[in-house]
Design a protein around this motif. Structure first.
Motif, PDB file in Angstrom:
ATOM      1  N   GLN A  33      -6.584  27.883 -17.019  1.00  0.00           N
ATOM      2  CA  GLN A  33      -5.263  28.776 -16.125  1.00  0.00           C
ATOM      3  C   GLN A  33      -4.066  27.895 -16.549  1.00  0.00           C
ATOM      4  N   TYR A  35       0.435  26.324 -15.913  1.00  0.00           N
ATOM      5  CA  TYR A  35       0.833  26.508 -14.908  1.00  0.00           C
ATOM      6  C   TYR A  35       2.474  26.359 -15.801  1.00  0.00           C
ATOM      7  N   TYR A  96     -18.306  25.013  -8.402  1.00  0.00           N
ATOM      8  CA  TYR A  96     -17.439  24.621  -7.080  1.00  0.00           C
ATOM      9  C   TYR A  96     -15.893  24.778  -8.249  1.00  0.00           C
TER      10      TYR A  96
ATOM     11  N   THR B  32     -11.099  26.578   1.727  1.00  0.00           N
ATOM     12  CA  THR B  32     -10.826  24.960   0.696  1.00  0.00           C
ATOM     13  C   THR B  32      -9.659  25.367   0.523  1.00  0.00           C
ATOM     14  N   PHE B  34      -7.438  22.314  -1.972  1.00  0.00           N
ATOM     15  CA  PHE B  34      -6.882  21.102  -2.224  1.00  0.00           C
ATOM     16  C   PHE B  34      -5.314  20.192  -2.292  1.00  0.00           C
ATOM     17  N   THR B  49     -10.682  17.233  -1.810  1.00  0.00           N
ATOM     18  CA  THR B  49     -10.824  19.179  -1.278  1.00  0.00           C
ATOM     19  C   THR B  49     -10.783  19.059   0.299  1.00  0.00           C
ATOM     20  N   ASN B  51     -12.504  20.613   3.818  1.00  0.00           N
ATOM     21  CA  ASN B  51     -13.103  22.623   3.781  1.00  0.00           C
ATOM     22  C   ASN B  51     -13.453  23.079   5.243  1.00  0.00           C
ATOM     23  N   PRO B  97      -7.278  28.559  -3.051  1.00  0.00           N
ATOM     24  CA  PRO B  97      -7.883  29.625  -3.775  1.00  0.00           C
ATOM     25  C   PRO B  97      -7.753  30.997  -3.075  1.00  0.00           C
ATOM     26  N   TYR B 102      -4.943  30.681  -7.791  1.00  0.00           N
ATOM     27  CA  TYR B 102      -4.984  29.755  -6.810  1.00  0.00           C
ATOM     28  C   TYR B 102      -3.756  29.698  -6.405  1.00  0.00           C
ATOM     29  N   PHE B 104      -0.117  27.612  -4.619  1.00  0.00           N
ATOM     30  CA  PHE B 104      -0.234  26.057  -4.447  1.00  0.00           C
ATOM     31  C   PHE B 104       1.157  26.084  -2.947  1.00  0.00           C
ATOM     32  N   GLY B 105       1.162  24.936  -2.471  1.00  0.00           N
ATOM     33  CA  GLY B 105       2.370  25.436  -1.440  1.00  0.00           C
ATOM     34  C   GLY B 105       3.754  24.277  -2.844  1.00  0.00           C
TER      35      GLY B 105
END
Lengths: 111, 113
Positions: A33, A35, A96, B32, B34, B49, B51, B97, B102, B104-105
Motif C-alpha cells: 500500500q 500512504y 497475519y 485487531t 496496530f 498489535t 486483539n 483493518p 486499513y 488510521f487514527g
C-alpha cells in the motif's frame, strides 16, 4: 519485522512535473500500500496493490509492483503544491494482517 | 468510509506520569488494532498489535510493561505509556483493518517534559 527502503529520501520538483518514488522490500508480500502523510498529521491511504497485480491506477496516481524484484513505484502525474507531503509504502505479509512501513519519501512540489 | 477516532491529539505530560491514548473504531468492529510510533522525520515503527479478548503482541525491543495495551471491546483499544520519560516523546498512531484495507487514527503527539 521487515521494513521497506524508499528512494529518494527527498524529492523537490516543479508543479506540473511528475514525481516517482520507489520502494524495495525484503520478503514476500500479500499486498503493498501507499500512504501520504502531511507534516505531523495522520496517514491517508492512497492505493493498494495486491501481489498478483502489476499495475494500478487511481486518478493521477500510478502504482507498479514487481514481485520478482521486490519493488514498487508510485508515480504522481502533473504534481500540484497540495501533493507536498511524505509518502510511505507499507507491506502486508504472511498470514497475519500486520503492516510494516517503508522509510518514506518527502516530496516538495514548488508552485 | 471507516473511521478510527484517536484521542487525545496532543498531550504534554510531566516525566514520570502515565498517559493513556484511546482509539475507537466508528461504524465497524476492530478485532485487531496496530499501534505505531513515529519519531521526527522517521517512518512509522510497529510497536504492538492488540486483539480483542487476548493479550497484545509486542514487537522486538518494545517493553510491554511500559506500553500497556488494552483491547477492551470490539471498538476500543488503548495504549498507556507508563512512567513516561522525555525519550518517549513521539507521534503515536493506531490502525485497524477494515473491509477495504486499513484505517488510521489521526495520531497523538506526546511530549514529555
Amino acid at each position: 519485522s521487515q521494513q521497506g527502503e524508499e528512494d529518494p529520501q527527498a524529492l523537490s520538483i516543479q508543479g506540473g512535473e511528475n514525481a516517482t518514488m520507489n520502494c524495495s522490500y525484503k520478503t514476500s508480500i500479500n499486498n503493498l500500500q501507499w500512504y501520504r502523510q502531511n507534516s505531523g498529521r495522520g496517514l491517508v491511504h492512497l492505493i493498494l496493490i495486491r501481489s498478483n497485480e502489476r499495475e494500478k491506477h487511481s486518478g493521477r496516481l500510478r502504482v507498479t509492483l514487481d514481485t520478482s524484484k521486490k519493488s514498487s513505484s508510485l508515480l504522481i502525474t502533473a504534481s500540484r503544491a497540495a501533493d507536498t507531503a511524505s509518502y510511505f509504502c507499507a507491506m502486508n505479509s504472511g498470514g497475519y494482517q500486520k503492516v510494516t512501513f517503508g522509510t518514506g519519501t518527502k516530496l516538495q512540489v514548488i508552485p | 468510509g471507516a473511521v478510527v477516532s484517536q484521542h487525545p491529539s496532543r498531550v504534554i505530560c510531566k516525566s514520570g506520569t502515565s498517559v493513556k491514548i484511546e482509539c475507537r473504531s466508528l461504524d465497524f468492529q476492530a478485532t485487531t488494532m496496530f499501534w505505531y510510533r513515529q519519531f521526527p522525520k522517521q517512518s512509522l515503527m510497529l510497536m504492538a498489535t492488540s486483539n480483542e479478548g487476548s493479550k497484545a503482541t509486542y514487537e522486538q525491543g518494545v517493553e510491554k510493561d511500559k506500553f500497556l495495551i488494552n483491547h477492551a471491546s470490539l471498538t476500543l483499544s488503548t495504549l498507556t505509556v507508563t512512567s513516561a520519560h522525555p525519550e518517549d516523546s513521539s507521534f503515536y498512531i493506531c490502525s485497524a483493518p477494515d473491509a477495504y484495507g486499513y484505517t488510521f487514527g489521526s495520531g497523538t503527539r506526546l511530549t514529555v517534559v
